[in-house]
Design a protein around this motif. Structure first.
Motif, PDB file in Angstrom:
ATOM      1  N   ALA A   1     -22.250  49.073 -74.068  1.00  0.00           N
ATOM      2  CA  ALA A   1     -22.239  47.782 -72.864  1.00  0.00           C
ATOM      3  C   ALA A   1     -20.995  46.909 -72.912  1.00  0.00           C
ATOM      4  CB  ALA A   1     -23.522  47.176 -72.951  1.00  0.00           C
ATOM      5  N   VAL A   2     -20.480  46.299 -74.058  1.00  0.00           N
ATOM      6  CA  VAL A   2     -19.366  45.736 -74.319  1.00  0.00           C
ATOM      7  C   VAL A   2     -18.100  46.354 -73.854  1.00  0.00           C
ATOM      8  CG1 VAL A   2     -17.882  44.401 -75.907  1.00  0.00           C
ATOM      9  CG2 VAL A   2     -20.145  44.125 -75.825  1.00  0.00           C
ATOM     10  N   SER A   3     -18.043  47.685 -74.218  1.00  0.00           N
ATOM     11  CA  SER A   3     -16.709  48.537 -73.936  1.00  0.00           C
ATOM     12  C   SER A   3     -16.566  48.851 -72.666  1.00  0.00           C
ATOM     13  CB  SER A   3     -16.812  49.821 -74.867  1.00  0.00           C
ATOM     14  OG  SER A   3     -15.729  50.388 -74.226  1.00  0.00           O
ATOM     15  N   GLU A   4     -17.702  49.208 -71.986  1.00  0.00           N
ATOM     16  CA  GLU A   4     -17.689  49.437 -70.479  1.00  0.00           C
ATOM     17  C   GLU A   4     -17.513  48.181 -69.659  1.00  0.00           C
ATOM     18  OE1 GLU A   4     -18.030  52.307 -68.737  1.00  0.00           O
ATOM     19  OE2 GLU A   4     -17.529  53.309 -70.763  1.00  0.00           O
ATOM     20  N   SER A   5     -18.031  47.235 -70.051  1.00  0.00           N
ATOM     21  CA  SER A   5     -17.971  45.921 -69.279  1.00  0.00           C
ATOM     22  C   SER A   5     -16.593  45.374 -69.334  1.00  0.00           C
ATOM     23  CB  SER A   5     -18.742  44.899 -69.751  1.00  0.00           C
ATOM     24  OG  SER A   5     -20.133  45.073 -69.542  1.00  0.00           O
ATOM     25  N   LEU A   6     -15.842  45.535 -70.418  1.00  0.00           N
ATOM     26  CA  LEU A   6     -14.426  45.039 -70.615  1.00  0.00           C
ATOM     27  C   LEU A   6     -13.429  45.954 -69.925  1.00  0.00           C
ATOM     28  CD1 LEU A   6     -14.149  44.008 -74.400  1.00  0.00           C
ATOM     29  CD2 LEU A   6     -14.090  42.603 -72.379  1.00  0.00           C
ATOM     30  N   SER A   7     -13.865  47.339 -69.933  1.00  0.00           N
ATOM     31  CA  SER A   7     -12.746  48.313 -69.136  1.00  0.00           C
ATOM     32  C   SER A   7     -12.939  48.050 -67.638  1.00  0.00           C
ATOM     33  CB  SER A   7     -13.406  49.774 -69.438  1.00  0.00           C
ATOM     34  OG  SER A   7     -12.731  50.760 -68.653  1.00  0.00           O
ATOM     35  N   SER A   8     -14.267  47.965 -67.109  1.00  0.00           N
ATOM     36  CA  SER A   8     -14.321  47.530 -65.696  1.00  0.00           C
ATOM     37  C   SER A   8     -13.598  46.079 -65.146  1.00  0.00           C
ATOM     38  CB  SER A   8     -15.781  47.650 -65.332  1.00  0.00           C
ATOM     39  OG  SER A   8     -16.394  46.378 -65.954  1.00  0.00           O
ATOM     40  N   LEU A   9     -13.564  45.341 -66.067  1.00  0.00           N
ATOM     41  CA  LEU A   9     -13.074  44.160 -65.841  1.00  0.00           C
ATOM     42  C   LEU A   9     -11.578  43.732 -66.133  1.00  0.00           C
ATOM     43  CD1 LEU A   9     -15.817  41.721 -66.685  1.00  0.00           C
ATOM     44  CD2 LEU A   9     -15.171  42.059 -64.459  1.00  0.00           C
ATOM     45  N   LYS A  10     -11.097  44.877 -66.683  1.00  0.00           N
ATOM     46  CA  LYS A  10      -9.626  44.792 -67.008  1.00  0.00           C
ATOM     47  C   LYS A  10      -8.563  44.461 -66.034  1.00  0.00           C
ATOM     48  CE  LYS A  10      -6.025  47.754 -69.278  1.00  0.00           C
ATOM     49  NZ  LYS A  10      -5.637  49.092 -69.703  1.00  0.00           N
TER      50      LYS A  10
ATOM     51  N   TYR B   1     -18.525  34.668 -66.971  1.00  0.00           N
ATOM     52  CA  TYR B   1     -19.954  34.760 -66.677  1.00  0.00           C
ATOM     53  C   TYR B   1     -20.089  36.217 -66.244  1.00  0.00           C
ATOM     54  CZ  TYR B   1     -23.951  34.407 -63.522  1.00  0.00           C
ATOM     55  OH  TYR B   1     -24.922  34.711 -62.865  1.00  0.00           O
ATOM     56  N   VAL B   2     -18.990  36.689 -65.506  1.00  0.00           N
ATOM     57  CA  VAL B   2     -19.187  37.951 -64.962  1.00  0.00           C
ATOM     58  C   VAL B   2     -19.382  39.226 -66.068  1.00  0.00           C
ATOM     59  CG1 VAL B   2     -17.762  40.048 -63.609  1.00  0.00           C
ATOM     60  CG2 VAL B   2     -18.054  37.446 -62.730  1.00  0.00           C
ATOM     61  N   LEU B   3     -18.408  38.950 -67.170  1.00  0.00           N
ATOM     62  CA  LEU B   3     -18.518  39.711 -68.270  1.00  0.00           C
ATOM     63  C   LEU B   3     -19.604  39.614 -68.908  1.00  0.00           C
ATOM     64  CD1 LEU B   3     -17.138  41.383 -70.271  1.00  0.00           C
ATOM     65  CD2 LEU B   3     -16.518  39.246 -71.438  1.00  0.00           C
ATOM     66  N   MET B   4     -20.383  38.511 -69.282  1.00  0.00           N
ATOM     67  CA  MET B   4     -21.826  38.440 -70.066  1.00  0.00           C
ATOM     68  C   MET B   4     -22.661  39.052 -69.013  1.00  0.00           C
ATOM     69  SD  MET B   4     -21.660  34.915 -71.717  1.00  0.00           S
ATOM     70  CE  MET B   4     -20.490  34.389 -73.180  1.00  0.00           C
ATOM     71  N   GLU B   5     -22.670  38.738 -67.590  1.00  0.00           N
ATOM     72  CA  GLU B   5     -23.479  39.286 -66.641  1.00  0.00           C
ATOM     73  C   GLU B   5     -23.747  40.869 -66.820  1.00  0.00           C
ATOM     74  OE1 GLU B   5     -25.154  38.254 -62.314  1.00  0.00           O
ATOM     75  OE2 GLU B   5     -22.898  38.718 -62.727  1.00  0.00           O
ATOM     76  N   SER B   6     -22.529  41.349 -66.995  1.00  0.00           N
ATOM     77  CA  SER B   6     -22.257  42.921 -66.970  1.00  0.00           C
ATOM     78  C   SER B   6     -22.910  43.453 -68.128  1.00  0.00           C
ATOM     79  CB  SER B   6     -20.781  43.479 -66.563  1.00  0.00           C
ATOM     80  OG  SER B   6     -20.545  44.575 -66.968  1.00  0.00           O
ATOM     81  N   ILE B   7     -22.693  42.815 -69.168  1.00  0.00           N
ATOM     82  CA  ILE B   7     -23.055  43.514 -70.712  1.00  0.00           C
ATOM     83  C   ILE B   7     -24.784  43.432 -70.420  1.00  0.00           C
ATOM     84  CG2 ILE B   7     -23.353  42.988 -72.900  1.00  0.00           C
ATOM     85  CD1 ILE B   7     -20.498  41.723 -72.808  1.00  0.00           C
ATOM     86  N   VAL B   8     -25.201  42.316 -70.122  1.00  0.00           N
ATOM     87  CA  VAL B   8     -26.623  42.038 -69.921  1.00  0.00           C
ATOM     88  C   VAL B   8     -27.311  43.252 -69.148  1.00  0.00           C
ATOM     89  CG1 VAL B   8     -28.755  40.830 -69.414  1.00  0.00           C
ATOM     90  CG2 VAL B   8     -26.936  39.804 -70.685  1.00  0.00           C
ATOM     91  N   ASP B   9     -26.679  43.496 -68.007  1.00  0.00           N
ATOM     92  CA  ASP B   9     -27.182  44.465 -67.087  1.00  0.00           C
ATOM     93  C   ASP B   9     -27.343  45.845 -67.521  1.00  0.00           C
ATOM     94  OD1 ASP B   9     -27.625  42.539 -64.926  1.00  0.00           O
ATOM     95  OD2 ASP B   9     -25.705  42.970 -64.104  1.00  0.00           O
ATOM     96  N   GLN B  10     -26.113  46.159 -68.296  1.00  0.00           N
ATOM     97  CA  GLN B  10     -25.869  47.625 -69.101  1.00  0.00           C
ATOM     98  C   GLN B  10     -26.816  47.895 -69.936  1.00  0.00           C
ATOM     99  OE1 GLN B  10     -22.301  49.724 -69.171  1.00  0.00           O
ATOM    100  NE2 GLN B  10     -21.119  48.223 -68.107  1.00  0.00           N
ATOM    101  N   LEU B  11     -27.230  46.555 -70.709  1.00  0.00           N
ATOM    102  CA  LEU B  11     -27.884  46.796 -71.921  1.00  0.00           C
ATOM    103  C   LEU B  11     -29.566  47.002 -71.278  1.00  0.00           C
ATOM    104  CD1 LEU B  11     -27.169  43.903 -74.252  1.00  0.00           C
ATOM    105  CD2 LEU B  11     -26.925  46.230 -74.689  1.00  0.00           C
ATOM    106  N   GLY B  12     -29.600  46.432 -69.981  1.00  0.00           N
ATOM    107  CA  GLY B  12     -30.911  46.780 -69.551  1.00  0.00           C
ATOM    108  C   GLY B  12     -31.386  48.051 -69.120  1.00  0.00           C
ATOM    109  N   THR B  13     -30.155  49.018 -68.987  1.00  0.00           N
ATOM    110  CA  THR B  13     -30.305  50.498 -68.861  1.00  0.00           C
ATOM    111  C   THR B  13     -30.487  51.320 -69.920  1.00  0.00           C
ATOM    112  OG1 THR B  13     -27.948  50.959 -69.013  1.00  0.00           O
ATOM    113  CG2 THR B  13     -28.604  50.098 -66.928  1.00  0.00           C
ATOM    114  N   GLY B  14     -30.516  50.450 -71.091  1.00  0.00           N
ATOM    115  CA  GLY B  14     -30.885  51.413 -72.434  1.00  0.00           C
ATOM    116  C   GLY B  14     -29.650  51.759 -73.226  1.00  0.00           C
ATOM    117  N   VAL B  15     -28.369  51.363 -72.769  1.00  0.00           N
ATOM    118  CA  VAL B  15     -27.109  51.832 -73.717  1.00  0.00           C
ATOM    119  C   VAL B  15     -27.041  50.815 -74.844  1.00  0.00           C
ATOM    120  CG1 VAL B  15     -26.140  52.498 -71.669  1.00  0.00           C
ATOM    121  CG2 VAL B  15     -25.574  50.326 -72.171  1.00  0.00           C
TER     122      VAL B  15
END
Length: 260
Positions: A46-55, A27-41
């Motif tokens: 978005a997937v790469s940054e979210s996976l890295s932050s949750l590593k 859930y945290v991973l998906m939420e992070s991806i959606v939030d980053q997509l909202g910024t226009g990336v």
């Protein structure tokens, strides 16, 4: 879990995540991806940054294999008994399994290799040619522990609960105990991933590993295999169900089944 993400001009992406036993992290991973997509990336970014932050979170939440979980349960059941007989200092000094020594327990006058199975028979996996090789001058016992799923049984326990009850028996040795757990792959922050409750299927049995016991050892391999040094990675199963068993010395004399 699956989410569909729609971009401009009909562009869309589908992200599928295997959330087995890790629903919160998924859930945290998906939420992070959606939030980053909202910024226009981009989706890839978005997937790469979210996976890295949750590593770090994901790595710390890794679950032990079922085989390692069962093995730890067996050793803890024996350890808990030994603490009650010898006290925490001598019990912890005897527990060698997590230290990658030849045998799981080294007592004053004998060694013990603890093997745990979830099967109806006492069939145990032996990982190499030294596990059942006695140290010269010291008797070696294979201690066979059988566990099964407990369901709603009152005396059932998870591995996390077993760790908790064992910790409650310790004072001076807590740091050593936690260090041993870390060596076998246990992490407290992942305790909620271990939801299966177990109970002991039967009274443990002890088998003296002597000349008649069907063990594959380095010495026996040396006698029958040409160019023995070229053979490695020996692994095999032993079915001890119908083998003769006996009462081991103290402190396991009242833990294992008596041979009627």
């Amino acid at each position: 879990e699956r989410i569909n993400i729609f971009g401009e001009e009909g562009e869309w992406f589908r992200l599928t995540v295997d959330a087995s036993r890790m629903y919160y992290e998924a859930y945290v991973l998906m939420e992070s991806i959606v939030d980053q997509l909202g910024t226009g990336v981009s989706f890839r970014h978005a997937v790469s940054e979210s996976l890295s932050s949750l590593k770090d979170l994901l790595s710390s939440r890794k679950r032990m294999t079922e085989e390692k979980e069962a093995g730890l349960i067996g050793e803890l059941l024996v350890l808990r008994h030994v603490i009650g007989r010898l006290g925490e200092d001598r019990a912890m000094a005897a527990w060698l399994g997590p230290l990658s020594e030849e045998h799981d327990f080294g007592f004053e006058n004998f060694d013990a290799e603890v093997k745990t199975t979830r099967s109806e028979g006492r069939t145990h996996q032996i990982g190499n040619e030294t596990q059942l090789a006695p140290v010269p001058g010291r008797p070696l016992y294979l201690v066979s522990v059988q566990i099964t799923k407990a369901g709603a049984a009152v005396d059932g326990f998870t591995v996390a609960q077993l760790i908790g009850t064992t910790r409650a028996m310790l004072d001076r040795s807590l740091r050593t105990f936690d260090g041993h757990l870390e060596k076998v792959g246990w992490r407290d922050e992942a305790a909620d991933l271990y939801t299966v409750r177990f109970q002991e299927r039967s009274t443990p049995r002890a088998y003296l590993v002597d000349e008649s016991f069907p063990a594959i050892t380095a010495a026996r391999l040396d006698d029958v295999i040409p160019q023995r040094t070229l053979v490695s990675g020996v692994s095999y199963r032993v079915d001890a169900t119908h083998l003769p068993f006996e009462v081991p010395p103290t402190p396991l004399h009242d833990y294992c089944e008596e041979n009627a």
